[in-house]
Design an enzyme around this catalytic site. Sequence first.
Site, short mmCIF file in Angstrom:
data_model
loop_
_atom_site.label_atom_id
_atom_site.label_comp_id
_atom_site.label_asym_id
_atom_site.label_seq_id
_atom_site.Cartn_x
_atom_site.Cartn_y
_atom_site.Cartn_z
N SER A 32 0.71 -1.18 0.02
CA SER A 32 -0.03 -0.05 -0.01
C SER A 32 0.99 1.22 0.03
CB SER A 32 -0.96 -0.05 1.21
OG SER A 32 -2.02 0.89 0.96
N ASP A 80 -9.93 -7.00 -3.09
CA ASP A 80 -9.66 -5.61 -2.65
C ASP A 80 -10.47 -4.80 -3.52
OD1 ASP A 80 -8.53 -3.60 -1.49
OD2 ASP A 80 -6.61 -3.79 -2.13
N HIS A 82 -6.77 -6.33 1.04
CA HIS A 82 -5.82 -5.09 0.94
C HIS A 82 -4.34 -5.78 1.50
CE1 HIS A 82 -4.66 -1.31 -0.03
NE2 HIS A 82 -4.26 -1.14 1.17
#
Length: 245
Positions: A94, A192, A222
């Site tokens: 991320s 996700d 995620h």
Amino acid sequence: MMKIVPPKPFYYKGGEKAVLLLHSFTSNTMDVKKLGKYLQKNNYSCYAPLYSGHGLTAEELITYSPSDWWQDVLNGYQLLKDEGFEKIAVIGLSLGGVFALKAGQELDVNGVVTMSVPIHREVSVLQKRVFHYAKRYKKLEGKQEEQINLEMKLLQNMSIDSLVEFQQLIDVTMDNLALITSPINILYGELDEPLYAESAKVLFRSVMTNKKTMKGYPNSTHLMTLGTDINDVNKDILTFLNDLI
């Protein structure tokens, strides 16, 4: 009131090749701990910095900015250099994946792995992440609902300059994808938000290296490093690292 023990950076000494592991926004090094231990068992030395303010209250978190967090990444890279490692790969999840891309653009790394990377994020979405984190943290502290609501109202009035800077950091990093010439492995979870599969395709098209791979994991959301596909994710990352020169 319960005192929460803040997480820490970790350094797992393994073999002669090193990996810089980068966690996600509003999270901590627990994101990448299992991956770090797995790589250490397979002869890689791993260092994971903890970004400034992460693991603390949301109020403290947003007093820091992406430039502080990037400095934490640079310090981690320098730590591995000072340890004598000549070959350093970078793996990020991320926000950590955005930093991994930035490292691929600006630092001497021999490989890049990104997981769950957004090519763009609105400030309002980032703010929601902070609020969600704040609420969870306050509950863990054992605060009453009334107290939490009061503190959340105050938090909503705090400056969001750091989040604006975060959005800009993502945009600038994505504008410079053509600077990445190291081998890259782009991973995303198929469960996700659709944005992440789209982002993976944009990354794949935009980087200049000839050595690039992309893969979606059918059971992953995620936090791919902690999900159902963890064994496949770990093995694929190891295969990628083992193929690096």
